[in-house]
Design a protein around this motif. Structure first.
Motif, PDB file in Angstrom:
ATOM      1  N   ARG A  15       0.790  -1.303  -0.028  1.00 19.41           N
ATOM      2  CA  ARG A  15       0.051   0.006  -0.022  1.00 19.41           C
ATOM      3  C   ARG A  15       0.836   1.120  -0.039  1.00 19.41           C
ATOM      4  N   GLU A  16       2.054   1.244   0.486  1.00 18.85           N
ATOM      5  CA  GLU A  16       2.894   2.400   0.649  1.00 18.85           C
ATOM      6  C   GLU A  16       3.511   2.607  -0.944  1.00 18.85           C
ATOM      7  N   LYS A  17       3.734   1.552  -1.615  1.00 19.09           N
ATOM      8  CA  LYS A  17       4.052   1.604  -2.842  1.00 19.09           C
ATOM      9  C   LYS A  17       3.065   2.162  -3.802  1.00 19.09           C
ATOM     10  N   ILE A  18       1.903   1.731  -3.347  1.00 20.20           N
ATOM     11  CA  ILE A  18       0.757   2.396  -4.278  1.00 20.20           C
ATOM     12  C   ILE A  18       0.519   3.912  -3.820  1.00 20.20           C
ATOM     13  N   ILE A  19       0.726   4.375  -2.742  1.00 17.25           N
ATOM     14  CA  ILE A  19       0.620   5.649  -2.527  1.00 17.25           C
ATOM     15  C   ILE A  19       1.778   6.455  -3.367  1.00 17.25           C
ATOM     16  N   ASN A  52      -8.855  -4.988   0.845  1.00 10.17           N
ATOM     17  CA  ASN A  52      -7.974  -5.661   0.067  1.00 10.17           C
ATOM     18  C   ASN A  52      -8.243  -5.533  -1.296  1.00 10.17           C
ATOM     19  N   LEU A  53      -7.274  -5.682  -2.295  1.00  8.07           N
ATOM     20  CA  LEU A  53      -7.474  -5.384  -3.551  1.00  8.07           C
ATOM     21  C   LEU A  53      -7.762  -6.737  -4.215  1.00  8.07           C
ATOM     22  N   THR A  54      -8.936  -6.646  -5.185  1.00 12.88           N
ATOM     23  CA  THR A  54      -8.994  -7.903  -6.100  1.00 12.88           C
ATOM     24  C   THR A  54      -7.888  -7.915  -7.074  1.00 12.88           C
ATOM     25  N   VAL A  55      -7.884  -9.035  -7.704  1.00 13.87           N
ATOM     26  CA  VAL A  55      -7.056  -9.123  -8.803  1.00 13.87           C
ATOM     27  C   VAL A  55      -7.669  -8.072 -10.021  1.00 13.87           C
ATOM     28  N   PRO A  56      -8.681  -8.297 -10.345  1.00 11.15           N
ATOM     29  CA  PRO A  56      -9.305  -7.497 -11.432  1.00 11.15           C
ATOM     30  C   PRO A  56      -8.768  -5.855 -11.118  1.00 11.15           C
ATOM     31  N   VAL A  57      -9.096  -5.299  -9.787  1.00  9.49           N
ATOM     32  CA  VAL A  57      -8.790  -4.109  -9.810  1.00  9.49           C
ATOM     33  C   VAL A  57      -7.388  -3.685  -9.618  1.00  9.49           C
ATOM     34  N   ALA A  58      -6.641  -4.788  -9.156  1.00  3.16           N
ATOM     35  CA  ALA A  58      -5.146  -4.761  -9.080  1.00  3.16           C
ATOM     36  C   ALA A  58      -4.471  -4.478 -10.474  1.00  3.16           C
ATOM     37  N   LYS A  59      -5.033  -5.419 -11.547  1.00  9.04           N
ATOM     38  CA  LYS A  59      -4.575  -5.259 -12.747  1.00  9.04           C
ATOM     39  C   LYS A  59      -5.033  -3.795 -13.394  1.00  9.04           C
ATOM     40  N   ARG A  60      -5.843  -3.263 -13.026  1.00 10.13           N
ATOM     41  CA  ARG A  60      -6.352  -1.780 -13.422  1.00 10.13           C
ATOM     42  C   ARG A  60      -5.440  -0.885 -13.019  1.00 10.13           C
ATOM     43  N   LEU A  61      -5.157  -0.939 -11.616  1.00  7.37           N
ATOM     44  CA  LEU A  61      -4.388   0.008 -10.897  1.00  7.37           C
ATOM     45  C   LEU A  61      -3.069  -0.032 -11.523  1.00  7.37           C
ATOM     46  N   ALA A  62      -2.337  -1.332 -11.644  1.00 11.88           N
ATOM     47  CA  ALA A  62      -1.230  -1.543 -12.094  1.00 11.88           C
ATOM     48  C   ALA A  62      -0.894  -0.620 -13.546  1.00 11.88           C
ATOM     49  N   LYS A  63      -2.002  -0.739 -14.230  1.00  8.35           N
ATOM     50  CA  LYS A  63      -1.756  -0.180 -15.690  1.00  8.35           C
ATOM     51  C   LYS A  63      -1.558   1.391 -15.528  1.00  8.35           C
ATOM     52  N   VAL A  64      -2.245   1.845 -14.580  1.00 11.99           N
ATOM     53  CA  VAL A  64      -2.373   3.291 -13.957  1.00 11.99           C
ATOM     54  C   VAL A  64      -1.100   3.733 -13.500  1.00 11.99           C
ATOM     55  N   LEU A  65      -0.565   2.950 -12.668  1.00 12.19           N
ATOM     56  CA  LEU A  65       0.535   3.225 -12.061  1.00 12.19           C
ATOM     57  C   LEU A  65       2.023   2.780 -12.573  1.00 12.19           C
ATOM     58  N   ASP A  66       1.846   2.386 -13.739  1.00 14.33           N
ATOM     59  CA  ASP A  66       2.930   1.509 -14.513  1.00 14.33           C
ATOM     60  C   ASP A  66       3.873   0.403 -13.543  1.00 14.33           C
ATOM     61  N   MET A  67       3.060  -0.283 -13.022  1.00 15.94           N
ATOM     62  CA  MET A  67       3.462  -1.506 -12.183  1.00 15.94           C
ATOM     63  C   MET A  67       3.155  -2.744 -12.639  1.00 15.94           C
ATOM     64  N   HIS A  68       3.578  -3.673 -11.936  1.00 13.47           N
ATOM     65  CA  HIS A  68       3.162  -5.007 -12.309  1.00 13.47           C
ATOM     66  C   HIS A  68       2.088  -5.343 -11.186  1.00 13.47           C
ATOM     67  N   TRP A  69       0.987  -5.958 -11.530  1.00 15.35           N
ATOM     68  CA  TRP A  69      -0.205  -6.157 -10.452  1.00 15.35           C
ATOM     69  C   TRP A  69       0.499  -7.020  -9.188  1.00 15.35           C
ATOM     70  N   THR A  70       1.246  -8.106  -9.599  1.00 13.94           N
ATOM     71  CA  THR A  70       1.549  -8.836  -8.491  1.00 13.94           C
ATOM     72  C   THR A  70       2.410  -8.190  -7.217  1.00 13.94           C
ATOM     73  N   GLU A  71       2.998  -6.851  -7.555  1.00 19.35           N
ATOM     74  CA  GLU A  71       3.619  -6.085  -6.506  1.00 19.35           C
ATOM     75  C   GLU A  71       2.528  -6.054  -5.439  1.00 19.35           C
ATOM     76  N   PHE A  72       1.669  -5.898  -5.621  1.00 14.18           N
ATOM     77  CA  PHE A  72       0.428  -5.332  -4.646  1.00 14.18           C
ATOM     78  C   PHE A  72       0.105  -6.565  -3.686  1.00 14.18           C
ATOM     79  N   PHE A  73       0.634  -7.684  -3.885  1.00 21.22           N
ATOM     80  CA  PHE A  73       0.380  -8.857  -2.826  1.00 21.22           C
ATOM     81  C   PHE A  73       1.666  -9.211  -2.457  1.00 21.22           C
ATOM     82  N   GLU A  74       2.802  -8.560  -2.436  1.00 17.79           N
ATOM     83  CA  GLU A  74       3.986  -9.140  -1.963  1.00 17.79           C
ATOM     84  C   GLU A  74       4.128  -8.552  -0.551  1.00 17.79           C
TER      85      GLU A  74
END
Length: 75
Positions: A15-19, A52-74
């Motif tokens: 979540r810190e990475k997201i912010i 918690n993030l769902t996988v579909p939301v994580a994938k959309r968020l990753a595109k917006v933030l230029d990250m890989h969606w799996t980073e949100f679950f580490e």
């Protein structure tokens, strides 16, 4: 400035990475919520860690933030 919380390995929590990435990109939480198709309140809960993030939301968020969606679950 608040200290960044780190996990056991000394890394930032997802979540810190997201912010941080959102701020680096100059985006408001309202704008990110619009881009990923959820309410601003829902996105605020994700950033605060109370929802918690769902996988579909994580994938959309990753595109917006230029990250890989799996980073949100580490740990």
């Amino acid at each position: 400035m608040p200290r960044k919380r780190k996990n056991r390995r000394g890394e930032m929590k997802p979540r810190e990475k997201i912010i941080n990435r959102r701020k680096e990109k100059g985006l408001t939480s309202k704008r990110v919520s619009e881009l990923i198709g959820i309410t601003q309140g829902g996105y605020s809960h994700i950033e605060s860690g109370s929802r918690n993030l769902t996988v579909p939301v994580a994938k959309r968020l990753a595109k917006v933030l230029d990250m890989h969606w799996t980073e949100f679950f580490e740990d």
